[in-house]
Write a protein that holds these residues in place. Structure first.
Motif, short mmCIF file in Angstrom:
data_model
loop_
_atom_site.label_atom_id
_atom_site.label_comp_id
_atom_site.label_asym_id
_atom_site.label_seq_id
_atom_site.Cartn_x
_atom_site.Cartn_y
_atom_site.Cartn_z
N ASP A 192 0.66 4.18 -2.63
CA ASP A 192 0.42 5.42 -2.64
C ASP A 192 1.27 6.37 -3.16
O ASP A 192 0.97 7.35 -3.74
CB ASP A 192 0.38 5.58 -0.75
CG ASP A 192 -0.96 5.06 -0.06
OD1 ASP A 192 -1.91 4.67 -0.86
OD2 ASP A 192 -0.80 4.75 1.06
N ILE A 193 2.63 6.05 -3.26
CA ILE A 193 3.53 6.69 -3.63
C ILE A 193 3.40 7.10 -5.30
O ILE A 193 3.45 7.80 -5.89
CB ILE A 193 4.86 6.32 -3.37
CG1 ILE A 193 5.43 6.48 -1.72
CG2 ILE A 193 6.16 7.07 -4.31
CD1 ILE A 193 6.52 5.73 -1.53
N LEU A 194 2.94 5.86 -5.84
CA LEU A 194 2.65 5.86 -7.36
C LEU A 194 1.59 6.68 -7.76
O LEU A 194 1.68 7.46 -8.46
CB LEU A 194 2.77 4.39 -7.76
CG LEU A 194 4.07 3.65 -7.89
CD1 LEU A 194 3.80 2.42 -8.74
CD2 LEU A 194 4.95 4.51 -8.75
N GLN A 244 0.81 -1.25 -0.07
CA GLN A 244 -0.14 0.11 0.05
C GLN A 244 0.96 1.36 0.05
O GLN A 244 0.50 2.21 -0.73
CB GLN A 244 -1.15 -0.06 1.20
CG GLN A 244 -1.94 1.03 1.16
CD GLN A 244 -2.97 0.81 -0.14
OE1 GLN A 244 -3.19 -0.04 -0.44
NE2 GLN A 244 -2.90 2.18 -0.80
N ASP A 245 2.11 1.24 0.78
CA ASP A 245 2.89 2.40 0.64
C ASP A 245 3.38 2.47 -0.59
O ASP A 245 3.42 3.94 -0.89
CB ASP A 245 4.16 2.10 1.72
CG ASP A 245 3.83 1.95 2.97
OD1 ASP A 245 2.91 2.63 3.39
OD2 ASP A 245 4.52 1.47 3.92
N ILE A 273 7.70 -1.72 -7.19
CA ILE A 273 6.80 -2.36 -6.51
C ILE A 273 7.08 -3.81 -6.74
O ILE A 273 7.55 -4.23 -7.65
CB ILE A 273 5.48 -2.19 -7.34
CG1 ILE A 273 5.01 -0.61 -6.89
CG2 ILE A 273 4.48 -3.09 -7.11
CD1 ILE A 273 3.42 -0.64 -7.38
N MET A 274 6.72 -4.47 -5.80
CA MET A 274 6.85 -5.89 -5.88
C MET A 274 5.86 -6.83 -6.70
O MET A 274 4.77 -6.37 -6.44
CB MET A 274 6.78 -6.82 -4.49
CG MET A 274 7.90 -6.21 -3.68
SD MET A 274 9.07 -7.51 -3.12
CE MET A 274 9.90 -6.92 -1.74
#
Ligand code: GDP
Length: 367
Positions: A61-63, A57-58, A220-221
């Motif tokens: 959010d950044i993206l 989620q972090d 992102i994973m």
């Protein structure tokens, strides 16, 4: 707290109070002009990686924040793992901004690969996944191939705007940005690079000549990649380091190939035919009869069939069977993050096995 200081390696906020957590650095290190967190320090000097603690989620959010900027988005994918390194919903993240698509690690593909055809293929695949890139380029960040051209195109398309570089973990985003910095400003190795997915955190801003910036976003994973189910040692075996030598097998019906102990392909029906395997050269392929395959795996997984080795076997997920009937000529069966197998002619029934959680899919062949 030292919220305003960022690690020059990974960009994370530096803190000096909680050893073992993200961004920790001993207070003495703060006196240096360029502060590096302990995690990057270890990675750089001891080649040792600590686990990532940011949630998906972090990252998301950044993206999402990129969508509200007026910028050029540079999206990097790993050409060896095109599907696994795709960011789902990238067009949404980008908002109205243009996306320049860069295929990295082109050095891994056979030299005979037709680059124009590959770019057309990338275009078609992108469109299928809802993205219309403003342009598509091929580079090898590690070998420094195509970097000048990429810089030129970034300059052309950004038209005085900021640049956001996005990509999944392990696509070589840090290596690419390091090359960009090296080419543009002569500074070397300021961003962490490594084998293990998930080592670039938070945003790193690199100033551009006109007062704008190039921003490195966290990777992102993608959880359905092989990289998440194998050990670090096994990841080294399955990550190709140089040009892949395609391995061709003439298969009879009811023959099986094992890719180490990580994946399996049963050729069930469709007459004698050749299939081509595009996998790391270090990964062994074993051929056997279909009726012997289960026994062979039972007896030799962790031994003759490895990775995973004996010690890793216990934590290794079971292999899941996916059955396909190949309906088009030139079809790839992709084992996400491990490689792919090309079936030249339609009319084959094949079962592909991958560890639980790793995706297997069909696509028009890349080569
Ligand atoms: P990031 O997680 O996207 O920042 O990826 P890194 O820059 O840390 O690179 C991940 C892995 O890919 C490292 O093992 C790099 O050496 C490797 N890598 C990066 N660029 C290339 C390339 O152009 N070719 C090849 N063969 N490997 C690359």
């Amino acid at each position: 707290m030292n919220q305003d200081i960022h690690c020059i390696g990974c960009g994370v906020s530096i803190q000096t109070e909680r050893p073992g957590e993200l961004g920790f650095t001993p207070p003495s290190a703060l006196e240096k002009e360029e502060v590096i967190c302990q995690r990057c320090f270890r990675l750089k000097h001891y080649n040792e990686v600590q686990d990532v603690e940011l949630s998906d989620q972090d990252f998301l959010d950044i993206l999402h924040a990129i969508g509200s900027t007026d910028s050029l988005v540079v999206k990097i994918i790993d050409i060896f793992d095109f599907n696994g390194s795709w960011i789902p919903g990238i067009q949404r993240f980008a908002g109205r901004n243009q996306v320049l698509l860069i295929g990295n690690k082109v050095d891994l593909l056979p030299k005979s690969t037709n680059k124009n055809k590959l770019i057309q293929w990338m275009k078609a695949q992108s469109r299928e996944m809802g993205l219309t890139p403003v342009d598509i380029l091929l580079v090898s960040a590690e070998k420094g191939l195509g970097i000048q051209e990429a810089l030129g195109q970034i300059e052309t398309y950004r038209q005085g705007r900021d640049v956001y570089v996005v990509g999944c973990t392990n696509v070589g985003k840090s290596t690419f940005i390091n090359q960009v910095i090296k080419t543009a400003a002569g500074r070397e190795e300021v961003i962490t690079t490594s084998h293990v997915p998930g080592t670039t955190l938070d945003m790193i801003e690199i100033p551009l000549d006109d007062g704008k910036k190039l921003v490195d976003t966290p990777g992102i994973m993608n959880h359905h990649q092989m990289a998440h189910v194998v050990s670090k040692k096994a990841l080294k075996t399955i990550t190709p380091k140089k040009e892949i030598k395609p391995r061709v097998y003439q298969l009879n019906e009811r023959q099986t190939l094992f890719f180490g102990g990580l994946a399996r392909l049963d050729y069930i029906q469709g007459g004698r035919r050749s299939i081509i395997c595009y996998l790391s050269n270090s990964l062994d392929i074993h051929r056997t009869k279909l009726e012997k395959a289960d026994d062979l795996y039972e007896k030799h997984a962790g031994g003759m069939l490895q990775p995973p080795n004996k010690n890793e076997l216990e934590d290794f997920p079971e292999l899941v069977r996916h059955e396909f009937s190949i309906k088009s000529d030139q079809t790839d069966i992709v084992f996400s993050g491990l490689g792919w197998v090309t079936v030249k002619e339609k009319g084959a029934n094949i079962a592909a096995y991958a560890p639980k959680g790793v995706s297997v899919l069909l696509r028009p062949s890349l080569i």
